[in-house]
Design an enzyme around this catalytic site. Structure first.
Site, PDB file in Angstrom:
ATOM      1  N   GLU A   1      28.643   9.595  85.948  1.00 22.84           N
ATOM      2  CA  GLU A   1      28.935  10.676  86.892  1.00 22.84           C
ATOM      3  C   GLU A   1      27.672  11.403  87.376  1.00 22.84           C
ATOM      4  O   GLU A   1      27.462  12.581  87.061  1.00 22.84           O
ATOM      5  CB  GLU A   1      29.958  11.645  86.276  1.00 22.84           C
ATOM      6  CG  GLU A   1      31.265  10.932  85.964  1.00 22.84           C
ATOM      7  CD  GLU A   1      32.355  11.836  85.424  1.00 22.84           C
ATOM      8  OE1 GLU A   1      32.061  13.009  85.114  1.00 22.84           O
ATOM      9  OE2 GLU A   1      33.501  11.367  85.323  1.00 22.84           O
TER      10      GLU A   1
ATOM     11  N   GLU B   1      35.902   3.881  83.939  1.00 20.10           N
ATOM     12  CA  GLU B   1      36.536   4.956  83.149  1.00 20.10           C
ATOM     13  C   GLU B   1      37.785   5.458  83.826  1.00 20.10           C
ATOM     14  O   GLU B   1      37.822   5.627  85.050  1.00 20.10           O
ATOM     15  CB  GLU B   1      35.566   6.119  82.954  1.00 20.10           C
ATOM     16  CG  GLU B   1      36.143   7.220  82.056  1.00 20.10           C
ATOM     17  CD  GLU B   1      35.228   8.426  81.944  1.00 20.10           C
ATOM     18  OE1 GLU B   1      34.010   8.234  81.801  1.00 20.10           O
ATOM     19  OE2 GLU B   1      35.723   9.555  82.011  1.00 20.10           O
TER      20      GLU B   1
END
Length: 505
Positions: free
Chosen positions: A217, A319
């Protein structure tokens, strides 16, 4: 006249023979998980009703090669396994990796700590240690590494491991914090060396690392937990000039995937930058994405764009989890009901609220995996494999749901319907399978199909309606018997050995 009569008789006989020849039937195995209580339950053919939905399989239409399906080795999951009795620990490992279980083939773990760690830690804790003389994976020796080893012991086919850092150690960053900030340019070479040393350290423990994502991220997470920010160009420059050359110089044959965040509009900018020239294409092996931009939209246009930018590279969903929820304990129906929300239910901007409604957790997983597969994604990785009844442990108290929930105090285990949802894909669509085409006209029935290296063809169907449906598969002039899929159900259908049959005709 006699000649004509004889020909008519022969024609009549041939017609009668043709009409009496039974239609060729495809052999098919069917397994179903449903709101009605089925859990990978074998299903038999039924008598055809008034409406049978045809699904025509087109193995000659080939798309991406599948890398695998699986979940993540987090410190939280490994910590909980350490608190269970040996019988339940073994039960969970076998359920995920054993030949009778989900047969996970693609997994992920974190480098340094993440939100699903018990505390903050780094493998390079000594400030100014540019050569990483004090690098150590000691933090993993009591939990993550034993969990991986046990999985390796029971996995007949083995599995790939992808590792992701949430942050560099704070001393390498401009804000000197675990959260947010950027890697200082003077530490780019040291941070690249960190990846290389990680491979060596895990190799010394008997564990091979298949790939990395450069940063979990990189757009950030509001500084809630471990994070480090990159722009698309900053990450590309780091890979081209530091990480790629370092791994190459050290002889590490490992995949490097960029981005590793949501599939929204940002994805297009990232892939265009990552694959901007010959050198960046050399060092980037693909793109990793997450699902948190929406609770039900898999963004097919953005996935198609990512594939088009690098059609010879990996596109892996790295994810996913039902976040912003505390798991429901021993309550299967909750996982089939439209009750769960995600972070965006409360926090998404008004213009994005429609992307974050309440949703059915089973549908969320199944819809997303099918949608991803049908849009060039070649691997799909769930987040934590095991969490507790609170949805942790998690140092930030960022509670989430996992397919397996445990109560370590009572040494109890609950396999939620999400576990079986994952198994419908991971157990049967094996690494090296190729997604194939199909024709199908029923919008309420989601379908994907793949052909395994052994020739078997796998079809996965999701029926989100409350009413059952009847289907029939057609392949190469043959058909299956009529198959009924229950209302609110997921099915995997297996046609064995198709390649062998076609090659011998």
């Amino acid at each position: 006249m006699k000649n004509i009569t004889s020909k008519l008789i022969i024609l009549l006989i041939l017609t009668l023979v043709a009409c009496s020849t039974p239609e060729k039937k495809l052999t098919v195995e069917v397994y179903e998980t449903s709101a009605g209580g089925n859990k990978m339950t074998p299903v038999t053919a039924v008598e055809a009703g008034e409406k049978v939905l045809p699904i025509k399989l087109l193995p000659q239409e080939k798309f991406q090669t599948i890398t695998g399906f699986g979940g993540s080795f987090t410190e939280a999951s490994a910590y909980l396994l350490n608190k269970l009795g040996p019988e339940n620990r073994k039960k969970i490992i076998n359920a995920y990796f054993g030949s009778d279980g989900a047969r996970y083939s693609l997994t992920r773990t974190h480098m340094n700590s993440c939100d699903f760690s018990v505390s903050n830690y780094s493998y390079a804790p000594v400030e100014g240690d540019l050569d990483l003389t004090h690098f150590s994976i000691e933090e993993d020796l009591d939990d993550i590494i034993p969990m991986i080893r046990e999985a390796m012991e029971v996995s007949e086919d083995g599995f790939k491991i992808m590792a992701s850092p949430w942050t560099a150690p704070p001393w390498m960053k401009d804000n000197k914090d675990w959260r947010g900030g950027k890697l200082l340019p003077e530490y780019y070479d040291t941070w690249a060396l960190f990846f290389s040393k990680y491979i060596d350290a895990y190799k010394a423990e008997g564990i091979d690392i298949w790939g990395f994502t450069v940063e979990n991220e990189p757009l950030g997470n509001d500084n809630n937990w471990e994070s480090m920010h990159y722009t698309p160009q900053e990450m590309t420059d780091f890979v081209k000039n530091h990480l790629g050359p370092r791994l190459e110089a050290d002889g590490h044959d490992v995949k490097v995937l960029g981005y590793d965040q949501n599939r929204g509009e940002e994805l297009k900018e990232w892939v265009d930058t990552m694959f901007q020239d010959e050198l960046s294409r050399k060092y980037f092996d693909g793109t990793a994405v997450h699902w948190y931009a929406s609770t039900f939209d898999w963004f097919p246009e953005n996935l198609q764009a990512a594939h088009a930018a690098a059609p010879d590279k990996h596109l892996i969903q790295s994810e996913a989890c039902v976040d912003a929820e505390v798991p429901k304990w021993q309550d299967d129906q909750w996982y089939w009901s439209k009750e769960a929300t995600d972070w965006g239910w409360d926090w998404a901007p008004e213009q994005d609220k429609h992307l974050h409604p309440k949703y059915v957790p089973v549908y969320r997983y199944a819809r997303d995996i099918i949608g991803c597969l049908n849009n060039w994604v070649d691997g799909w990785i769930d987040w934590n494999m095991v969490l507790d009844k609170q949805g942790g442990p998690n140092w930030f108290k960022n509670w989430c749901v996992a397919p397996v929930i445990v109560d370590p105090d009572q040494d109890e285990v609950y396999f939620t319907p999400l576990y079986y949802t994952m198994a419908h894909f991971s157990k049967y669509i094996r690494p090296g399978a190729v997604r194939i085409g199909f024709e199908h006209a029923e919008d309420s029935l989601m379908v994907t199909a793949a052909q395994n290296p052994d020739g078997s063809i796998i079809v996965v169907m999701l029926n989100q309606d409350e009413e059952s449906k009847q289907v029939s598969l057609a392949l190469g002039g043959e058909n299956t018997d009529t198959i009924q899929i229950s209302g609110q159900a997921l099915q995997t259908l297996i046609i064995p050995g198709y390649k062998t049959k076609t090659n011998t005709n």
